[in-house]
Design an enzyme around this catalytic site. Structure first.
Site, PDB file in Angstrom:
ATOM      1  N   TYR A  72       0.814  -1.202   0.000  1.00 55.14           N
ATOM      2  CA  TYR A  72       0.000   0.000   0.000  1.00 55.14           C
ATOM      3  C   TYR A  72       0.859   1.268   0.000  1.00 55.14           C
ATOM      4  O   TYR A  72       0.415   2.321  -0.432  1.00 55.14           O
ATOM      5  CB  TYR A  72      -1.001  -0.029   1.159  1.00 55.14           C
ATOM      6  N   HIS A 109      -5.696  -3.397   6.613  1.00 54.31           N
ATOM      7  CA  HIS A 109      -4.978  -4.334   5.744  1.00 54.31           C
ATOM      8  C   HIS A 109      -3.858  -5.068   6.473  1.00 54.31           C
ATOM      9  O   HIS A 109      -3.059  -5.766   5.848  1.00 54.31           O
ATOM     10  CB  HIS A 109      -4.415  -3.586   4.531  1.00 54.31           C
TER      11      HIS A 109
END
Lengths: 742, 742
Positions: A260, A415
């Site tokens: 990310y 996440h």
């Protein structure tokens, strides 16, 4: 203590300064374009760019991509499909087309590219006002063109780049329609109509901020820019500056991990470029001691053989060849002229069509390239660098070096995986000890619409899917992300000396009443041909607990000592999350102190993992694939050492890379490991590990776990008394008796 | 009818001529060296070779390999270990060292390389006479230095190359000791003391013949050369010429398949080079219409993305970068100057140190390279080209083309698999429909001493391990190799037109009372983005039989229609060989005529396999790994369509490559197949297959299976009457009604 609380006071100061600047600033860049390209910039470079083969090829590729649409612009369909579906992919492609068309108009001066972008933008200006929320909308953050607003932000970032480039080719009425019916309403939809998403400290928020802020610059809308920088309230409780303050550690580590980080980087750097061009006085690239440039550098460092370390929810194929890095590398090189960045560019690279990318290409072609300095690094996590760390131990910078990744970071929000004290290992250009990554087929409609699969939660996030201790068959924090977000591993120790690198950390929140300490070393021991990994666990549990240590290896099993009995009918390894996906396929008893040596072949090298514990246990070979109704899981293999219940666990493992398997040359050597024995002596919480190698060579690692460099420690070890000072000591001998040092 | 019988009369003629020549010939090459290099050849090139970067790098690499041994020659241990063990690998390495040292002595003129080879050879001359048979000897073909005589032949081939190069640097006494105590006894051991092996028409025999023949040329021993050419009896009942006549088809296809073709090629070409230098009048490279050069070309053609098609017992990693091809390519280029061979050489290539290799390198560096013309080809098998065929259908020559491999060859002796009418498919640079290859870890001692594993017989050779029909759960010929060797598929048809390629064959011996015909097409249908595969089976069985059609695919499952139910506790798919290694993991009913569409993702592309039959059946998803006590098998996946018992089977399958998955660019399109339906109409043994594509486009394939091009056929097909002439017809329409052609 949450991230936000940690940072707020510091941020407020920044915010006050920022507000003052925004309120009084006229943009430094008066004409158009004014984002990635400057007014008149391409005209000045029109004789330069054809001289660069790399850049000219990038222009030619973009021209080829657009050729089918010249005179026949693509469809602008009414939104219908979720991720991966036809209308979804069409709108995504159209945004990239807009950005390409704008850039090509600037670089070539050709009106047909402006015409293509003009037609597309006008069609969107017609469509957009008629759209309600997307029929396949996600519950939390719906979009209008797309099922989730994130895609809409990404769309606007690309579209505004295109519009910026053709602005001067449009008449007043066209601009009015495009701005009033498309760009402004979309920016409003993404900001004041979606304040929760917009003000979130999260990559969705950053994409939205970049989209709205870049739109603000192009439309001369100071209010939009202020919102982008400071949140919808204009008060710093959201927006780009807060994100920049809270999402990156001082070294530029991003709290969700490299996958990310790479994704978030694109809006961060594109918006930074726009800020820098329009408000250079902000010194955005120097902000927080240059954290943006550090973040780019760190993103690259968090990779091996061109692929990112796939910790947390990561698509494993993602690497340095992503479009997000194309922008980041070009912009970073534009600001630093760092020649190591040139090593990331080659003929296969997707150069972006910016002036920075042109300068990058020209520098590359002038031979300025230097190798990228991949190096060992201890990346502290958290806005102030005090929330855990990701440590990378490398044996060198070259393409075949060994790299050990040790994860003791904060959880990483939604996440994050429950994988504290997890490790991965790379060697010889390949993954050896692995992370499963995310269970997801990105944008493949048949697989849950391209979203995260159920197995992402039931398998990929769970502790047993990682290379770290599982206590009593439960995941850390019982897989509760909110609880995990509230703490991080502590008592970090890291040091890198020539020949020996060490990292250590403690986790005492993941399991109530259990303290886990893991210490790992990468040691260059001349008695072995390759650096060796030592792995030392100490665990204490108030109640007697059963410990499982999985090792997810890549490659093919060669040998196990003791021999594993094949389980004729495979059965699930357990009922809990994670375990119910693992088949037990091989099994052996492993009495306390007995060593389990497991050898496998990965690529062209052999690896032997030797492990033993102070309590009785069993050696298991497991395969992934049980309880998988939609056949979503890959058939990976894992070892698992399971102990009997104990209050004190002491576990030592050694990973030895050895030999060579060259099928093409029909050449095999060293398939048998050279380590003959691994011994452990402990006293008063201190450990001495003795590894016996070929010809009775010895490697000894002493650990006091105490930082005071002057404090002396003594342990009666195999063959004699072992004395040292400080946290640890590594020593090597040729003879049987250990060298005594003081 | 065996191969040997087929060839003998023709061979006898050749043999008579050959004997005459050998008896009267003095070698054309009088001095030394006289094998890979000629006397004085390197001296003449001493100013040339440093001009080639590629060749100079090869010399430098060889020098670096030898550097540790200059002044400190390697050990010459008493043989002890089987394949992969220390003494085995040491002797193998020493042979290569000898060849390298000799070549370096020639190219550099430096005495120290001759000295290294001299010392090594003298040590071997001391050791060899003391050796009995190897302690780890194989039962059939034992060696003295090695566990099997094959390795000993390979050793002598390398050693004689080295000796040839340093011959002139030795004194008479040294030559005498090396020749009398090592080279002659070893050549004798490999020939007159091992006549069964030496005279065998098999790659073991070829290595032995090359070793003995090359030794004969160097030692001026006409008797050795005659044995090498004509067998121990000197009568043509063995030896190189018989092997050349019987092992290759007229097109240069080798009966054991590409993996062993590559292996056998090295002694064939090295000995040919020696024959050509010493007895040019033989015209060995023109022999059998240039079959040796054809064999080299064919070996290269039998690869995709640099790896050989892994049919029969093949190590899958083997490809064009093997040392055997280094020699073959250099020698072939030396004879033909074919510029396409240059495309197989790059900086990573292991150039050999011959004058041919130098000329290859210089040509490459002069820019003479042309792409290798990978093409569709129908390789007939057998000495006369009448024993089956391997057919390769390619969509083009580039690195991402589609390639369909159809195997209907003879069995291929002891390394053959029971896989008649098997196919493989490659696309986009990757394997899509695969062959398991051999179950073997080459030279890894812990894995059965590096030999073939038990699972090679119980799995890899069995019919169900391949992509072809299995009848009643039994392997073809009940896995009896001798029976399989006695016949081959018949009634071959092959044609390649622009846009449509077809291959068809019949197998009626593999299962008593069962006739199987498979017909496959690779069709470039403009309605789809990529060429599509059609697969049409017709089977007749005297007794009602159950048919299984496995498809071993590479990649990750995306979707199945009908949905497969996951089997909660995996169970073996059957008890027979092969089947007992397969777990049944997914299952669905498939009524007669219903289509099973299974989509998977391999690399960056999606593939959908659609299959239906005329009888009821079940769709199975299987995974490899059951009954594997030593964990030797890879966890591969397979589909399996199982029918109810029937006397007539008609089965149609279509493989559609589609879409794109680019995780790095976050781009997915076309994950859903575009073929809507597949229909079949049959009458009087003829078939018309109708494929309905996007927008109701139709592809129709009509098959009469009758060769007469003028014979007209009629079938009432979907939507109308379909007429055509000849074996087959492919037609495409945009409309719903089929085009009528006559």
């Amino acid at each position: 203590m949450s991230r936000r609380q940690t940072c707020r006071p510091w941020l407020l100061v920044l915010w006050c300064v920022a507000v003052g600047q925004v309120a009084s600033a006229a943009w430094a860049a008066a004409g158009h374009p004014r984002l990635l390209l400057g007014a008149g910039e391409t005209a000045a470079l029109r004789n330069e760019w054809p001289k660069s083969n790399l850049f000219a090829a990038a222009v030619a590729r973009a021209e080829a991509r657009l050729a089918p649409y010249l005179g026949d612009p693509p469809e602008v369909p009414v939104p219908r499909d979720a991720g991966g579906g036809g209308t979804h992919e069409r709108h995504k492609a159209n945004a990239i087309l807009l950005a390409d068309a704008g850039a090509l108009h600037q670089w070539t001066g050709e009106a047909r590219y402006a015409e293509l972008a003009r037609q597309l933008l006008l069609r969107y200006a017609e469509l957009y006002p008629r759209l309600g929320l997307h029929p396949e909308r996600s519950s939390g953050t719906p979009g209008r063109l797309f099922w989730q607003s994130l895609n809409e932000s990404v769309w606007l970032v690309h579209a505004i780049l295109g519009y910026d480039c053709i602005h001067d080719a449009l008449d007043v009425d066209e601009r009015r329609r495009i701005e009033n019916d498309l760009l402004r309403p979309m920016a409003q939809f993404l900001s004041i109509h979606s304040p929760g998403m917009f003000n979130s400290v999260h990559n969705h928020g950053t994409w939205a901020a970049a989209a709205v802020g870049m739109t603000g610059y192009v439309l001369d809308d100071e209010r939009m820019v202020r919102m982008a920088l400071l949140g919808t309230g204009g008060d710093g409780n959201g927006g780009y500056l807060l994100q920049l303050a809270q999402l990156f550690s001082p070294q530029g580590y991003y709290l969700e991990g490299p996958y990310y980080q790479r994704y978030a980087l694109m809006p961060f750097v594109l918006f930074a470029k726009a800020i820098d061009r329009n408000e250079p006085a902000r010194g955005i690239f120097a902000h927080r001691d240059g954290v943006l440039l550090k973040a780019i550098h760190t993103t690259i460092q968090l990779s091996y053989a061109g692929r990112f370390f796939p910790i947390n929810d990561a698509i494993r194929e993602k690497g340095l060849d992503t479009m997000e890095l194309d922008h980041a590398i070009a912009i970073a090189h534009g600001h630093t002229a760092n020649p190591a960045l040139l090593s990331l560019v080659d003929e296969r690279s997707h150069l972006v069509l910016s002036a920075d990318a042109l300068r990058l290409a020209l520098a590359k072609e002038a031979g300025a390239e230097q190798p990228f300095p991949y190096a060992s690094q201890h990346y502290r996590d958290g806005p102030a660098g005090d929330q855990g760390a990701l440590t990378v131990l490398r044996s060198g910078p070259g393409p075949e070096h060994s790299a050990l990744v040790f994860k003791a970071t904060s959880h990483g929000l939604g996440h994050g995986h429950f994988d504290r004290l997890h490790w991965m290992f790379y060697d010889n250009g390949a993954e050896v000890v692995a992370d499963y990554g995310a269970a997801r087929f990105l944008n493949v409609v048949q697989k849950a619409g391209g979203r995260y699969l159920p197995e992402n939660l039931s398998w990929a996030k769970q502790t047993v899917a990682h290379n770290t201790l599982v206590v009593n068959g439960q995941s850390q924090f019982q897989a509760n992300a909110e609880e995990a977000d509230a703490s991080w591993p502590t008592d970090h120790f890291h040091e890198a000396r020539a020949g020996a690198q060490i990292v250590s950390a403690v986790e005492d929140r993941a399991y109530p009443g259990v303290e886990l300490r893991r210490t790992m070393l990468l040691v260059d021991w001349p008695a072995l041909e390759r650096p060796v990994v030592l792995d030392v666990w100490r665990a204490r549990s108030v109640q007697a607990s059963r410990f499982d240590l999985p090792l997810h290896f890549k490659g093919q099993m060669i040998e196990s000592v003791p021999v594993l009995s094949a389980v004729p009918a495979w059965r699930e390894l357990g009922e809990g999350e994670g375990y119910r996906h693992l088949w037990l396929v091989g099994d052996a008893a492993l009495p306390a102190g007995a060593r389990w040596a497991f050898t496998w072949l990965q690529g062209r090298r052999f690896y032997t993992y030797s492990v033993f514990a102070n309590v009785d246990g069993r050696a298991h070979l497991a395969r992934l694939g049980a309880g998988d109704p939609n056949f979503n899981l890959r058939p990976e293999s894992a070892l698992l050492l399971r102990t009997a219940a104990a209050k004190e666990l002491s576990l030592v493992a050694v990973l030895e890379p050895h030999g060579e398997y060259d099928a093409a040359r029909e050449f095999t050597r060293g398939s048998v490991p050279r380590i003959a024995a691994v011994l452990r002596s402990s006293a008063a919480g201190k450990d001495v590990i003795t590894v016996i190698g070929p010809n009775e060579a010895q490697l000894q690692v002493a650990l006091s776990y105490q930082r005071d460099p002057d404090l002396q420690h003594v342990v009666e070890a195999e063959g004699g008394r072992f004395k040292w000072r400080g946290y640890y000591q590594v020593s090597m001998t040729d003879a049987i008796s250990p060298k005594e040092e003081s």
